[in-house]
Design a protein around this motif. Structure first.
Motif, PDB file in Angstrom:
ATOM      1  N   ARG A 117      -8.279   4.578   5.150  1.00 48.44           N
ATOM      2  CA  ARG A 117      -7.474   4.122   6.298  1.00 48.44           C
ATOM      3  C   ARG A 117      -5.981   4.322   6.084  1.00 48.44           C
ATOM      4  O   ARG A 117      -5.167   3.912   6.914  1.00 48.44           O
ATOM      5  N   VAL A 118      -5.620   4.918   4.938  1.00 46.86           N
ATOM      6  CA  VAL A 118      -4.232   5.326   4.667  1.00 46.86           C
ATOM      7  C   VAL A 118      -4.293   6.780   4.234  1.00 46.86           C
ATOM      8  O   VAL A 118      -5.367   7.331   4.029  1.00 46.86           O
ATOM      9  N   ASP A 119      -3.125   7.431   4.097  1.00 47.36           N
ATOM     10  CA  ASP A 119      -3.140   8.844   3.683  1.00 47.36           C
ATOM     11  C   ASP A 119      -3.405   8.995   2.198  1.00 47.36           C
ATOM     12  O   ASP A 119      -4.127   9.883   1.778  1.00 47.36           O
ATOM     13  N   SER A 120      -2.789   8.121   1.390  1.00 48.14           N
ATOM     14  CA  SER A 120      -3.048   8.224  -0.049  1.00 48.14           C
ATOM     15  C   SER A 120      -2.733   6.928  -0.773  1.00 48.14           C
ATOM     16  O   SER A 120      -1.898   6.137  -0.330  1.00 48.14           O
ATOM     17  N   ILE A 121      -3.473   6.714  -1.857  1.00 45.43           N
ATOM     18  CA  ILE A 121      -3.183   5.654  -2.807  1.00 45.43           C
ATOM     19  C   ILE A 121      -3.073   6.390  -4.140  1.00 45.43           C
ATOM     20  O   ILE A 121      -4.064   6.790  -4.734  1.00 45.43           O
TER      21      ILE A 121
END
Length: 124
Positions: A117-121
């Motif tokens: 749900r985000v672009d990157s961790i």
């Protein structure tokens, strides 16, 4: 009201919380949502490890609390946040145990992000 089952982590369902030496950066839509050197890595049973980030290192202005809530017998009640700039994909993208059970008390005031749900961790 029915009381909730509380389970203690053990050999059948281990939970470990360890400081992450790496810098952890969460991005979405070209913006840094979180940037910390104080992440905690929570490893629960056979699940993928999760990075918990202190609230102070998250841009809370970019998050919006939702009504969504879940319960984990090992960790307690869980609250959720959406990241409005991410649109539909980033609804309930972030979770937090605000009053976690004693076994996982270290994650109080920390947030975790769903990788999808985000672009990157990134761990740098």
């Amino acid at each position: 009201m029915m009381s909730k089952a509380v389970k203690i982590p053990g050999p059948d369902h281990p939970i470990t919380i360890t400081p992450n030496a790496a810098r952890v950066v969460v991005t979405l839509g070209g913006r840094v949502i979180a940037d910390t050197r104080r992440a905690l890595t929570l490893q629960e049973a056979a699940y993928p490890a999760v990075q918990y980030i202190p609230r102070e290192d998250v841009d809370m202005e970019l998050l919006e609390r939702t009504e969504h809530a879940t319960y984990c017998p090992y960790k307690g009640d869980c609250a959720y946040y959406s990241i409005p700039s991410g649109g539909e994909r980033s609804v309930n993208a972030v979770w937090s145990y605000e009053a976690p059970y004693a076994a996982v008390k270290d994650i109080k005031n920390y947030l975790a992000f769903y990788p999808g749900r985000v672009d990157s961790i990134e761990e740098r």
